[in-house]
Motif scaffolding. Structure first.
Motif, PDB file in Angstrom:
ATOM      1  N   ARG A 183       0.650  -1.282  -0.039  1.00 28.69           N
ATOM      2  CA  ARG A 183      -0.111  -0.058   0.211  1.00 28.69           C
ATOM      3  C   ARG A 183       0.988   1.155  -0.037  1.00 28.69           C
ATOM      4  NH1 ARG A 183      -5.313  -1.960   1.712  1.00 28.69           N
ATOM      5  NH2 ARG A 183      -6.026   0.219   2.189  1.00 28.69           N
ATOM      6  N   VAL A 184       2.076   1.215  -0.553  1.00 28.66           N
ATOM      7  CA  VAL A 184       3.267   2.285  -0.592  1.00 28.66           C
ATOM      8  C   VAL A 184       3.257   2.457  -1.979  1.00 28.66           C
ATOM      9  CG1 VAL A 184       5.445   3.213  -0.102  1.00 28.66           C
ATOM     10  CG2 VAL A 184       3.971   1.807   1.640  1.00 28.66           C
ATOM     11  N   ALA A 185       3.380   3.712  -2.472  1.00 33.27           N
ATOM     12  CA  ALA A 185       3.796   4.177  -3.748  1.00 33.27           C
ATOM     13  C   ALA A 185       4.782   5.121  -3.742  1.00 33.27           C
ATOM     14  CB  ALA A 185       2.528   4.416  -4.981  1.00 33.27           C
ATOM     15  N   LEU A 186       5.951   4.975  -3.939  1.00 39.62           N
ATOM     16  CA  LEU A 186       6.914   6.034  -4.153  1.00 39.62           C
ATOM     17  C   LEU A 186       6.744   6.785  -5.197  1.00 39.62           C
ATOM     18  CD1 LEU A 186       9.925   4.238  -2.244  1.00 39.62           C
ATOM     19  CD2 LEU A 186       8.244   5.606  -1.252  1.00 39.62           C
ATOM     20  N   PHE A 187       6.660   8.135  -5.350  1.00 39.66           N
ATOM     21  CA  PHE A 187       6.454   8.885  -6.715  1.00 39.66           C
ATOM     22  C   PHE A 187       7.676   8.477  -7.678  1.00 39.66           C
ATOM     23  CE2 PHE A 187       6.567  12.429  -9.618  1.00 39.66           C
ATOM     24  CZ  PHE A 187       5.246  12.499  -9.724  1.00 39.66           C
ATOM     25  N   LYS A 188       8.709   8.543  -7.039  1.00 45.49           N
ATOM     26  CA  LYS A 188      10.052   8.186  -7.997  1.00 45.49           C
ATOM     27  C   LYS A 188       9.844   7.065  -8.849  1.00 45.49           C
ATOM     28  CE  LYS A 188      12.806   6.461  -4.398  1.00 45.49           C
ATOM     29  NZ  LYS A 188      12.970   5.218  -4.561  1.00 45.49           N
ATOM     30  N   ASP A 189       9.083   6.067  -8.181  1.00 46.92           N
ATOM     31  CA  ASP A 189       9.083   4.959  -8.840  1.00 46.92           C
ATOM     32  C   ASP A 189       7.841   4.669  -9.914  1.00 46.92           C
ATOM     33  OD1 ASP A 189      11.237   4.078  -7.413  1.00 46.92           O
ATOM     34  OD2 ASP A 189      10.057   3.038  -5.854  1.00 46.92           O
ATOM     35  N   GLN A 190       7.030   5.709  -9.970  1.00 50.25           N
ATOM     36  CA  GLN A 190       5.819   5.456 -10.740  1.00 50.25           C
ATOM     37  C   GLN A 190       6.050   6.133 -12.255  1.00 50.25           C
ATOM     38  OE1 GLN A 190       3.466   4.050  -9.315  1.00 50.25           O
ATOM     39  NE2 GLN A 190       4.966   4.232  -7.513  1.00 50.25           N
ATOM     40  N   SER A 191       5.277   5.396 -13.231  1.00 48.02           N
ATOM     41  CA  SER A 191       5.153   5.854 -14.402  1.00 48.02           C
ATOM     42  C   SER A 191       3.807   5.640 -14.950  1.00 48.02           C
ATOM     43  CB  SER A 191       6.031   4.936 -15.441  1.00 48.02           C
ATOM     44  OG  SER A 191       5.716   3.827 -15.450  1.00 48.02           O
ATOM     45  N   GLY A 192       3.284   6.448 -15.749  1.00 49.27           N
ATOM     46  CA  GLY A 192       1.911   6.498 -16.054  1.00 49.27           C
ATOM     47  C   GLY A 192       1.805   6.132 -17.587  1.00 49.27           C
ATOM     48  N   SER A 193       0.593   6.582 -18.378  1.00 55.48           N
ATOM     49  CA  SER A 193       0.397   6.311 -19.762  1.00 55.48           C
ATOM     50  C   SER A 193       0.202   7.687 -20.191  1.00 55.48           C
ATOM     51  CB  SER A 193      -0.553   5.409 -19.949  1.00 55.48           C
ATOM     52  OG  SER A 193      -0.861   5.284 -21.417  1.00 55.48           O
ATOM     53  N   LYS A 194       0.617   8.094 -21.691  1.00 61.29           N
ATOM     54  CA  LYS A 194       0.243   9.072 -22.110  1.00 61.29           C
ATOM     55  C   LYS A 194      -0.921   9.117 -23.262  1.00 61.29           C
ATOM     56  CE  LYS A 194       4.763  11.152 -21.548  1.00 61.29           C
ATOM     57  NZ  LYS A 194       6.127  11.732 -22.059  1.00 61.29           N
ATOM     58  N   GLU A 195      -1.565   7.598 -23.271  1.00 62.61           N
ATOM     59  CA  GLU A 195      -2.461   7.291 -24.217  1.00 62.61           C
ATOM     60  C   GLU A 195      -3.717   6.804 -23.414  1.00 62.61           C
ATOM     61  OE1 GLU A 195      -0.034   4.555 -26.238  1.00 62.61           O
ATOM     62  OE2 GLU A 195       1.290   6.104 -27.338  1.00 62.61           O
ATOM     63  N   GLY A 196      -4.593   6.334 -24.272  1.00 59.46           N
ATOM     64  CA  GLY A 196      -5.945   5.656 -23.529  1.00 59.46           C
ATOM     65  C   GLY A 196      -7.174   6.600 -23.620  1.00 59.46           C
ATOM     66  N   LEU A 197      -7.029   7.788 -23.732  1.00 57.96           N
ATOM     67  CA  LEU A 197      -8.335   8.537 -23.978  1.00 57.96           C
ATOM     68  C   LEU A 197      -8.405   9.057 -25.228  1.00 57.96           C
ATOM     69  CD1 LEU A 197      -7.704  10.827 -20.619  1.00 57.96           C
ATOM     70  CD2 LEU A 197      -9.464   8.915 -21.084  1.00 57.96           C
TER      71      LEU A 197
END
Length: 176
Positions: free
Chosen positions: A20-34
């Motif tokens: 239940r921990v998410a470190l911001f430096k480890d996150q990546s998202g998506s630029k697509e899908g909308l």
């Protein structure tokens, strides 16, 4: 109010809590899908931190898009969803609405939150770090990074959206 029962208190192991921990430096998202993802003015990265199951009936888009809704950093469904958007100045989504509450919290930079009022006129409020705006279900809204500074520097906006599988709908004007 509702007669919500308090869950029984229990201890949580470190192993359980680390899921239940998410470190911001480890996150990546998506630029697509909308539906708007291909438009240059809408270029943004949506980072799903908590929740965001795709809408169940398929009639609406997930607020984080089809790609990010498949992978939450913290894979829980407890009545709300939370994520971040990262984009450069001048970028943001088109006008849209949600079937649940959407609350924005400016993390870095300056963000313009806009909405359609009763006359069909667009109004807005600019948010500085830690400022908050909370849109009720159905309000037609958008956000845009309006930070002064280098054109290639991303700013971050947090969004919290109610429900377990919220839906987003883009206005017909936006899609045109």
């Amino acid at each position: 109010g509702d007669n919500h029962m308090m869950p029984e208190a229990r201890v949580w192991t470190r192993e359980e809590m680390m899921k239940r921990v998410a470190l911001f430096k480890d996150q990546s998202g998506s630029k697509e899908g909308l539906p708007e993802s291909h438009l240059p003015q809408c270029e943004k990265e949506l980072i799903n931190i908590i929740g965001f199951r795709p809408p169940q009936d398929g009639s609406m888009e997930s607020p984080v898009g089809a790609n990010s809704s498949k992978r939450a950093a913290i894979d829980i469904y407890e009545g709300f969803n939370m994520g971040f958007v990262k984009c450069k100045p001048g970028k943001g989504p088109l006008m849209h609405n949600h079937d649940t509450n959407e609350t924005f919290i400016c993390m870095t930079g300056r963000w313009r939150a806009s909405w359609e009022n009763e006359d069909g006129t667009i109004e807005s409020e600019d948010l500085d770090p830690l400022d908050v705006i909370s849109f009720p279900p159905g309000a037609i809204r958008r956000f845009e990074n309006v930070t002064d500074g280098p054109a290639d520097e991303h700013s971050v906006l947090m969004f919290v959206i109610g429900g377990d599988s919220p839906g987003a709908e883009f206005s017909t004007e936006a899609m045109a």
